[in-house]
Design an enzyme around this catalytic site. Structure first.
Site, PDB file in Angstrom:
ATOM      1  N   HIS A  21      -3.967   7.238   5.851  1.00 35.53           N
ATOM      2  CA  HIS A  21      -4.067   5.957   5.143  1.00 35.53           C
ATOM      3  C   HIS A  21      -5.536   5.533   5.185  1.00 35.53           C
ATOM      4  O   HIS A  21      -6.144   5.297   4.156  1.00 35.53           O
ATOM      5  CB  HIS A  21      -3.155   4.933   5.812  1.00 35.53           C
ATOM      6  N   CYS A  71       0.802  -1.224   0.000  1.00 36.10           N
ATOM      7  CA  CYS A  71       0.000   0.000   0.000  1.00 36.10           C
ATOM      8  C   CYS A  71       0.831   1.269   0.000  1.00 36.10           C
ATOM      9  O   CYS A  71       0.325   2.339  -0.342  1.00 36.10           O
ATOM     10  CB  CYS A  71      -0.931   0.019   1.214  1.00 36.10           C
ATOM     11  N   HIS A  94      -9.698   1.589  -1.655  1.00 27.30           N
ATOM     12  CA  HIS A  94      -8.273   1.429  -1.373  1.00 27.30           C
ATOM     13  C   HIS A  94      -7.549   1.089  -2.666  1.00 27.30           C
ATOM     14  O   HIS A  94      -7.614  -0.035  -3.154  1.00 27.30           O
ATOM     15  CB  HIS A  94      -8.082   0.323  -0.337  1.00 27.30           C
TER      16      HIS A  94
END
Length: 332
Positions: free
Chosen positions: A279, A152, A319
């Site tokens: 995040h 990520c 995401h």
């Protein structure tokens, strides 16, 4: 512009998986309804197979055997360089750098299941190093060139590399790209079984409804130039969680260290910050740890009146995994 519109209008870009990708409901009889439901949602790029190969002097045969992620990197990477004022004649032979955050090579499996796997171009069609190298080759640029696969954080690590290259005068301009496409169901199924993704199909960032994240696709790009020593990014830092409660669990102390290191690199005091992009995956484990880390490393310096606007584009876009970090930077 599309990102700005989606966020400012509070748009939900997440929907059901297109039939052209996979049928999530078909898994119900084998993995159960809950797991199957977690594979049924996402934020998808429309028609990612389309590519203006002629514009980049790529043959149709090579384009067909090339990962659509590489095509997006090339198209949107050049668009970012062009918007920064660089045309092809200026780029040719220049020391411009390329850093790409990229996660998956699902196209390798696609190639293996079709006649395209027998193409002479299959060897370079789904290689991570070629994702960045293709940009340098097509545009004839000779600066630092690397792909980063750090899950990520990939596109943020790529941007960190670009900042350092500019600061160390390795180049005068540097391209950063984050890209992610979900071509096969397998990765979504693995994440669903692990309980990482949402059964409601939303990323409820910093929300009591948080039950996991919705996966997302995209390509987010920007170009940075030194401009006499000034950069758009004032400070940057890369750290790792080290040991935490599990391999995939965040470490609050490590996050605090990261935040303080980035502030130190930028020579910016915590109380000077006005907005934060988190995040914020929308998980009951990760979000509270992240919020707590920010409070300890940033808000504690502001006293009892300390306030910081804090959000995450994942609530709108899902995401994006390897493109998530660069998307967050563009949002800021």
């Amino acid at each position: 512009a599309a990102l700005q519109l989606a966020v400012s209008a509070a748009s939900n870009m997440i929907g059901q998986v297109p039939a052209s990708r996979w049928d999530g409901e078909s898994l119900s009889s084998t993995v159960g309804v809950d797991v199957a439901r977690r594979t049924c949602y996402g934020a998808f790029v429309d028609a990612p197979q389309l590519f203006d190969h002629v514009n980049f002097s790529v043959s149709l045969a090579e384009a067909e055997a090339t990962d659509p992620q590489q095509r997006l990197v090339l198209e949107h990477g050049y668009a970012a360089l062009h918007s920064a004022g660089a045309d092809r004649s200026a780029l040719l032979g220049s020391g411009t750098g390329v850093a790409v955050g990229i996660y998956s090579t699902e196209f390798a499996h696609v190639l293996g299941q079709s006649s395209l796997g027998e193409s002479v171009y299959a060897a370079t069609g789904s290689t991570l190093s070629i994702a960045c190298g293709r940009v340098s080759f097509v545009l004839g640029i000779q600066g630092p060139c690397a792909s980063f696969e750090t899950a990520c954080s990939a596109s943020l690590v790529a941007s960190h590399s670009a900042v350092r290259a500019l600061q160390h005068h390795e180049c005068d301009m540097h391209l950063v790209v984050g890209v992610n496409l979900m071509l096969l169901q397998a990765n979504s199924l693995a994440m669903a079984i692990a309980g990482m993704t949402s059964s409601t199909g939303r990323s409820y960032t910093f929300d009591r409804r948080a039950d996991g994240y919705a996966r997302g696709e995209g390509a987010s790009t920007f170009a940075m130039a030194s401009n006499g020593g000034e950069l758009g990014l004032q400070g940057s830092a890369v750290r790792q969680d080290g040991r935490s409660t599990s391999l995939t669990a965040p470490n609050g102390q490590a996050q605090q260290g990261l935040l303080r290191a980035a502030l130190g690199d930028a020579t910016v005091a915590a109380d000077q910050l006005s907005i934060g992009e988190g995040h914020g995956t929308g998980t009951a484990l990760g979000d509270p740890i992240e919020a707590g880390s920010l409070a300890a490393a940033v808000l504690s310096a502001r006293g009892v009146e300390g306030v910081l606007a804090f959000s995450s584009a994942k609530a709108n876009l899902g995401h994006g995994e390897s493109t998530a970090g660069s998307t967050g930077l563009l949002k800021l």
